[in-house]
Design a protein around this motif. Structure first.
Motif, PDB file in Angstrom:
ATOM      1  N   THR A   1      -4.311   1.493   0.533  1.00 48.02           N
ATOM      2  CA  THR A   1      -3.997   1.035  -0.817  1.00 48.02           C
ATOM      3  C   THR A   1      -2.798   0.101  -0.757  1.00 48.02           C
ATOM      4  O   THR A   1      -1.839   0.367  -0.047  1.00 48.02           O
ATOM      5  CB  THR A   1      -3.664   2.229  -1.746  1.00 48.02           C
ATOM      6  N   GLU A   2      -2.875  -1.002  -1.482  1.00 48.79           N
ATOM      7  CA  GLU A   2      -1.745  -1.918  -1.597  1.00 48.79           C
ATOM      8  C   GLU A   2      -1.216  -1.839  -3.015  1.00 48.79           C
ATOM      9  O   GLU A   2      -1.983  -1.727  -3.966  1.00 48.79           O
ATOM     10  CB  GLU A   2      -2.179  -3.346  -1.296  1.00 48.79           C
TER      11      GLU A   2
ATOM     12  N   LYS B   1       1.989  -3.423  -5.762  1.00 47.89           N
ATOM     13  CA  LYS B   1       3.099  -4.341  -5.987  1.00 47.89           C
ATOM     14  C   LYS B   1       3.468  -4.311  -7.462  1.00 47.89           C
ATOM     15  O   LYS B   1       2.651  -3.963  -8.319  1.00 47.89           O
ATOM     16  CB  LYS B   1       2.759  -5.763  -5.549  1.00 47.89           C
TER      17      LYS B   1
END
Length: 82
Positions: A44-45, A47
């Motif tokens: 999972t990314e 931001k």
């Protein structure tokens, strides 16, 4: 949290929602904070988009665990996913 830590009971913050198929981030034993949801799970990314001067903004996440759309509802999908 401190009460349970004094009893030698490990607690860990995990953050997620239905759209993330459960958890999306967690806190490790070495990086605990009451003001953080931890780090993104493997695959999972995450931001923060458009953060203000304090670092607060919209949390955007992507990964195989994120929903790909609403069932038979293209309009809702296009409104929810960018």
């Amino acid at each position: 949290v401190n009460f349970f830590a004094d009893l030698d009971i490990l607690l860990s913050n995990i953050w997620g929602m239905t759209e993330t198929t459960g958890g999306a981030s967690y806190q490790t034993n070495t990086r605990k904070s009451l003001t953080s949801c931890g780090i993104a799970i493997i695959g999972t990314e995450a931001k923060i988009v458009n953060p203000d001067k304090e670092g607060n903004g919209e949390l955007c996440i992507k990964g195989r665990n994120i929903m790909i759309g609403y069932f038979k509802n293209e309009r809702a999908t296009s409104e929810a996913i960018d």
